[in-house]
Design an enzyme around this catalytic site. Structure first.
Site, PDB file in Angstrom:
ATOM      1  CE1 TYR A  71      10.533   2.180   1.157  1.00  0.00           C
ATOM      2  CE2 TYR A  71       8.589   2.759  -0.125  1.00  0.00           C
ATOM      3  CZ  TYR A  71       9.747   3.130   0.539  1.00  0.00           C
ATOM      4  OH  TYR A  71      10.100   4.447   0.579  1.00  0.00           O
TER       5      TYR A  71
ATOM      6  CB  THR B 115       4.041   3.272   0.041  1.00  0.00           C
ATOM      7  OG1 THR B 115       5.019   2.759  -0.881  1.00  0.00           O
ATOM      8  CG2 THR B 115       4.558   4.552   0.670  1.00  0.00           C
ATOM      9  CE  LYS B 116       5.941  -1.761  -3.478  1.00  0.00           C
ATOM     10  NZ  LYS B 116       7.001  -0.754  -3.435  1.00  0.00           N
ATOM     11  CG  ASN B 117      -1.784  -3.051  -1.533  1.00  0.00           C
ATOM     12  OD1 ASN B 117      -1.483  -1.852  -1.643  1.00  0.00           O
ATOM     13  ND2 ASN B 117      -2.602  -3.649  -2.368  1.00  0.00           N
TER      14      ASN B 117
END
Ligand SMILES: *Cc1c(COP(=O)(O)O)cnc(C)c1O
Length: 376
Positions: free
Chosen positions: A178, A180-182
């Site tokens: 998604y 905002t994930k790393n």
């Protein structure tokens, strides 16, 4: 100074990879998706990776592939994003929550036995903020009771604990890509598993239940396909994989950057009597997905508003799932049932934390936190 809560760090490599893929034949699940699955599996040291449209669909497909549905109970934590519990509902099973540890916010293994019934089929632990759960103890319980163990590893691509990484002691680990994930492709997900039969079922379930993926039909001579199982439309596609592939080689460097920022925040906040901090337990390699602080009781929303006025982007990860309106109404959950998760839910604030955050931005966040706390 204005500091965004999150900025992705996709750049030239990802642009080029996307352009290369656009100029190829495939847009949907094809060779780039397969390459991503191979490379991500190598990174994780896990035998099979199945790319999915999202982590939510990854969790859902795992439950389906393991035959979990109506009449079954699945244990998870209330201190997570709603998707973890929603996947259990989508599969038709009943969510059972277990309260969390005060030190990490992770599912408290000591309280697990009280939640087990003869209908319990699986446990879905969540590695909150990137701090891995105690997978050794969880897998001992799961094995002793004949339960499936599915990790929600949306925060934990890089994490390890006691030498164990996601996917290694469980039936499967689910990841999110998604926005905002790393690792990110805007949207995306994957399952990692060492179990070949489960992997095979997941490959079929993610593409309508067809016994041959569309890509395979294209690259080899035409063959009729059949539908052995009722599947779903949940496949990762090549444009997602094109964005993800170049990021895998940079995971270690990005983690180093986030670790440096985390140390600076820790140094600035750990002596502040007004703030609580989640702990990193011995033996844990933190994946560093989110940096959260616990505001003074009863003052979190004022703290959030103060930081916003200072131009600092913030988020709340999370208000506990069992207190969401739908869960209260449908299952009769209410305040007081999972007190530690509720306390964290009332105090937690996530601060800007990502590679590319400049030193002066980190210092601006620290100064804004200190100023805001002093006038609460
Ligand atoms: C982001 C997230 C999810 C959902 O991921 P999607 O890829 O958006 O479906 C699930 N669980 C946790 C803990 C998350 O943070």
């Amino acid at each position: 100074m204005k500091v965004e809560f999150f900025r992705h760090s996709l750049g030239k490599d990802e642009e080029q990879s996307l352009i290369d893929t656009l100029r190829g034949v495939f847009l949907t699940s094809g060779p780039v998706t397969r390459e991503f699955e191979k490379v991500f599996g190598e990174y994780l040291d896990c035998r099979h990776v199945i790319g999915t449209y999202s982590c939510t669909t990854a969790l859902f497909l795992c439950l389906k592939a393991l035959g979990i549905g109506a009449g079954d109970e699945v244990i998870t934590t209330p201190m997570t994003f709603i998707a973890t519990a929603n996947a259990i509902l989508e599969a038709g099973a009943h969510p059972v929550f277990v309260d969390v540890e005060r030190s990490t916010g992770n599912l408290d293994v000591q309280q697990l036995s009280g939640a087990l019934t003869e209908r319990t089929k699986a446990i879905i632990p969540v590695h909150l903020y990137g701090h891995m759960c105690d997978m050794r103890r969880l897998s001992d319980v799961a094995r002793a009771r004949g339960l499936y163990l599915i990790e929600d590893a949306a925060h934990c691509v890089e994490g390890a604990r006691d030498g164990v990484r996601p996917g290694q002691l469980s039936d499967a680990a689910c990841f999110s890509f998604y926005a905002t994930k790393n690792l990110t492709a805007g949207e995306g997900g994957a399952v990692a598993t060492n179990h070949p039969e489960l992997a095979e079922r997941l490959f079929i379930l993610r593409s309508h239940g067809m016994d041959k993926a569309a890509a395979d039909r294209y690259t080899s001579a035409y063959r009729h396909w059949d539908m052995p199982l009722l599947g779903y439309k949940a496949n990762m596609f090549d444009l997602q994989a094109a964005l993800l592939l170049p990021q895998i080689g940079k995971i270690a460097d990005k983690l180093k950057e986030r670790t440096r920022i985390r140390r600076r925040y820790d140094e600035a906040f750990s002596d502040n009597p007004l703030l609580g901090l989640p702990q990193t337990l011995d033996g844990t390699a933190h994946a560093g997905h989110l940096y959260t602080v616990w505001a003074p009781a009863g003052k979190r929303d004022a703290f959030l508003a103060g930081l916003n006025r200072e131009g600092i982007g913030v988020a709340v990860n999370y208000r506990p799932v069992h207190l969401m309106h739908y869960y209260r109404k449908q299952f009769g959950f209410g305040p007081g049932m999972y007190p530690v998760a509720e306390e964290i839910g009332e105090r937690t604030v996530s601060l800007p934390f990502y590679p590319g955050l400049k030193d002066e931005e980190v210092e601006a966040v620290i100064a804004a936190v200190q100023r805001t706390l002093s006038v609460l």
